[in-house]
Design an enzyme around this catalytic site. Structure first.
Site, PDB file in Angstrom:
ATOM      1  N   SER A 106       0.710  -1.144   0.181  1.00  0.00           N
ATOM      2  CA  SER A 106       0.099  -0.074  -0.151  1.00  0.00           C
ATOM      3  C   SER A 106       0.886   1.177   0.101  1.00  0.00           C
ATOM      4  O   SER A 106       0.347   2.198  -0.613  1.00  0.00           O
ATOM      5  CB  SER A 106      -0.861   0.085   1.099  1.00  0.00           C
ATOM      6  OG  SER A 106      -1.903  -0.904   1.263  1.00  0.00           O
ATOM      7  N   ASP A 333      -9.269  -3.645   3.057  1.00  0.00           N
ATOM      8  CA  ASP A 333      -7.827  -4.561   3.250  1.00  0.00           C
ATOM      9  C   ASP A 333      -7.633  -5.246   4.377  1.00  0.00           C
ATOM     10  O   ASP A 333      -7.307  -6.494   4.333  1.00  0.00           O
ATOM     11  CB  ASP A 333      -6.700  -3.517   3.018  1.00  0.00           C
ATOM     12  CG  ASP A 333      -5.495  -3.851   3.174  1.00  0.00           C
ATOM     13  OD1 ASP A 333      -5.170  -4.663   2.034  1.00  0.00           O
ATOM     14  OD2 ASP A 333      -4.582  -3.745   3.990  1.00  0.00           O
ATOM     15  N   HIS A 337      -7.132  -9.537   4.868  1.00  0.00           N
ATOM     16  CA  HIS A 337      -5.873  -9.786   5.393  1.00  0.00           C
ATOM     17  C   HIS A 337      -6.069 -10.942   6.293  1.00  0.00           C
ATOM     18  O   HIS A 337      -5.398 -12.017   6.619  1.00  0.00           O
ATOM     19  CB  HIS A 337      -4.925  -8.607   6.017  1.00  0.00           C
ATOM     20  CG  HIS A 337      -4.177  -8.030   4.886  1.00  0.00           C
ATOM     21  ND1 HIS A 337      -3.342  -8.936   4.019  1.00  0.00           N
ATOM     22  CD2 HIS A 337      -3.992  -6.822   4.565  1.00  0.00           C
ATOM     23  CE1 HIS A 337      -2.592  -7.970   3.217  1.00  0.00           C
ATOM     24  NE2 HIS A 337      -3.100  -6.844   3.476  1.00  0.00           N
ATOM     25  N   ASP A 374      -5.915   0.647  -4.341  1.00  0.00           N
ATOM     26  CA  ASP A 374      -4.339   0.660  -4.269  1.00  0.00           C
ATOM     27  C   ASP A 374      -3.774  -0.476  -4.917  1.00  0.00           C
ATOM     28  O   ASP A 374      -2.929  -0.869  -5.752  1.00  0.00           O
ATOM     29  CB  ASP A 374      -3.906   1.055  -2.888  1.00  0.00           C
ATOM     30  CG  ASP A 374      -4.369   0.348  -1.895  1.00  0.00           C
ATOM     31  OD1 ASP A 374      -5.435  -0.619  -1.729  1.00  0.00           O
ATOM     32  OD2 ASP A 374      -3.769   0.298  -0.773  1.00  0.00           O
ATOM     33  N   HIS A 450      -1.595  -9.510  -0.672  1.00  0.00           N
ATOM     34  CA  HIS A 450      -2.483  -8.835  -1.710  1.00  0.00           C
ATOM     35  C   HIS A 450      -2.399  -9.593  -3.063  1.00  0.00           C
ATOM     36  O   HIS A 450      -1.646 -10.810  -2.967  1.00  0.00           O
ATOM     37  CB  HIS A 450      -1.559  -7.468  -2.176  1.00  0.00           C
ATOM     38  CG  HIS A 450      -1.647  -6.706  -0.979  1.00  0.00           C
ATOM     39  ND1 HIS A 450      -0.838  -5.535  -0.693  1.00  0.00           N
ATOM     40  CD2 HIS A 450      -2.410  -6.715   0.140  1.00  0.00           C
ATOM     41  CE1 HIS A 450      -1.027  -4.991   0.115  1.00  0.00           C
ATOM     42  NE2 HIS A 450      -1.868  -5.413   0.874  1.00  0.00           N
TER      43      HIS A 450
END
Length: 515
Positions: A106, A333, A337, A374, A450
């Site tokens: 990020s 995010d 995760h 992102d 990611h």
């Protein structure tokens, strides 16, 4: 045979009657065609306002799943629903790789979509000439952001995030750091401190002191080490972290020009009680490193609650300062995760609500709104699910290998990998609809990673057509700056052009989410 017939009958019943008529689809296509033809008349106005919504980790599969969830929350089947961002007329794809990473982080991506320059993973607001952790490579490699470009042009600016304000996603707007984790000097190694590098919280206060609105989490990085937290005075984990013993909230206040009103709040009640027409600068920080998951709360809750900013009519400080309509997607995010798809997708829906509010309160004639991410995640959903299948539900089949059911939503890797008695866990024995359920993953990791695929860019307003194909991610702020006549590329802005009055950059993510 009977089971097969029942399955076929069930499948047929999932199709709305109108969709059985070919004319329905023809009319829909013709309506879409007419709307597309209207786009031939390009909006080339100067953007008076810019709004960037950043869904942290909001890859294309997350967007699609959030669309279905939104529709199902509205008691529809889901697939036919539309997110507010999907109503924007222009869509592009952004390539997210960092200069030294195929699958990005990020920090490097934030430097790209805020500063217009691709960078190494883990570094903020600096060029690829900076090596992560090496303070001595930073000097002379700093790059400025679109927020700085707007400030230099005399615009009002703001940062709103549902994660900590010193997190990688928003901090590239104001900071230059060889390490995204240097939140305060308490997190920095001795050589970096001796080398003259500044922590991110200090840079928030010092680099661009005239940011009008800052709202987010992570207040402990603003206070001296072991200083008690105002909300949780007896909890050690919330105590201040600063080794220099500075109170950065006081420093923020003291740096404001004489005669200007600067207000600091940490509680939702304080924020709602403000007469914002009499406030020049606003800093609001919760204790959370990430704002809690979406939940509309009572007035007695701390600043970090979902509906806080949305309950403030926007703009609330006309015309000098614009306050964004809502916090947004920073914790998409975090949910991914942790393998908690339900939390990630509800966060994405909340981000979309903020986008819808901003759309209703602004005009496409003078406001360029951009929604993007992102990076993506290794999140997927499949399994030949029928129309209207609950997005958090089971696939209509069992594995033809281990003969066990599986959820439609799965991860390529992450904490959801579970072996029970030497076999894959039987999901029918657990509450897979629970908010904390960790979807199964193919590879065991403490944290899911990611993804490396491109992310969508949705655009509406002046010069939105400049976001149109497959772009490098660092192109985004250049296109936005061009639309607003800020930054270095202003040759097209003639003396008769309409001025680009107050500019708003709510990093919702950026939602940057949410209170």
């Amino acid at each position: 045979l009977l089971l097969l017939l029942l399955a076929q009958l069930c499948s047929a019943s999932l199709v709305p009657e109108r969709e059985k008529d070919p004319e329905y689809w023809r009319r829909q296509a013709q309506d879409t065609l007419r709307n597309a033809l209207r786009l031939q008349r390009l909006n080339q106005n100067v953007a008076k306002n810019l709004i960037l919504f950043l869904g942290d980790g909001m890859g294309v599969s997350t967007v699609t799943a959030a669309r279905i969830l939104k529709g199902q929350l509205q008691h529809g089947q889901g697939e036919e629903s539309l997110l507010e961002m999907e109503k924007f007329p222009y869509v592009a794809l952004a390539k997210t790789y960092n200069t030294n990473a195929q699958v990005p982080d990020s920090a490097g991506t934030a430097t790209a979509y805020l500063c217009g320059v691709k960078a190494n993973e883990g570094t903020l607001g600096v060029s690829a000439g900076v090596t992560r952790d090496h303070c001595n490579t930073t000097k002379g490699q700093e790059v400025t952001s679109i927020l700085r470009w707007a400030k230099d042009a005399g615009k009002a600016v703001g940062i709103v995030t549902t994660t900590r304000v010193t997190h990688a996603t928003p901090s590239a707007a104001y900071a230059h750091s060889a390490n995204r984790d240097w939140y305060s000097d308490g997190e920095m190694p001795p050589d970096a401190l001796q080398g003259g590098c500044k922590d991110i919280a200090r840079q928030l206060v010092e680099n661009i002191p005239e940011i009008e609105v800052i709202l987010g989490g992570g207040r402990k990085y603003m206070f001296p080490k072991n200083a008690s937290d105002v909300e949780y005075p007896h909890e050690e984990k919330h105590r201040g972290t600063r080794l220099d013993r500075r109170d950065l909230v006081k420093a923020w206040h003291d740096a404001k020009p004489h005669g200007k009103v600067a207000k600091y709040v940490w509680h939702r009640r304080e924020l709602l009680a403000l007469n914002l027409s009499r406030v020049d600068f606003l800093l609001g920080e919760s204790h959370h490193s990430g704002v809690p998951w979406p939940r509309m709360g009572a007035l007695g809750e701390p600043l970090a609650c979902h509906g806080v900013f949305g309950q403030l009519q926007w703009p609330v400080i006309p015309p000098r300062m614009l306050l964004p309509p809502g916090d947004a997607g920073g914790r998409i995010d975090h949910g991914h995760h942790e393998g908690k798809a339900k939390q990630a997708l509800h966060e994405a829906v909340e981000l979309d609500r903020a986008i819808g509010l901003a759309t209703r309160l602004t005009s496409a004639q003078d406001t360029l709104s951009v929604v993007t991410a992102d990076h993506s995640h290794v999140f997927t959903f499949g399994g030949y699910t029928p129309r209207g299948n609950p997005i958090f539900g089971l696939a209509p089949m069992q594995s033809d290998v281990d003969r066990k059911p599986f959820t439609s939503i799965l991860y390529g890797n992450g904490p959801g990998y579970k072996i029970v008695a030497g076999e894959r866990e039987n999901v029918s024995a657990v509450d897979f609809a629970h908010a904390d359920y960790q979807a199964q993953s193919a590879v065991p990791l403490r944290q899911e990673t990611h993804g490396g695929e491109d992310v969508a860019v949705f655009a509406r307003g002046p010069m939105a057509h400049l976001l149109h194909g497959v772009h490098e991610q660092n192109y985004i702020p250049h296109a936005m700056a061009y639309a607003a006549c800020i930054g270095s590329n202003r040759g097209h802005c003639n003396a008769g052009a309409r001025p680009a009055a107050p500019l708003l950059l709510p990093f919702l993510a950026l939602l940057i989410l949410l209170c």
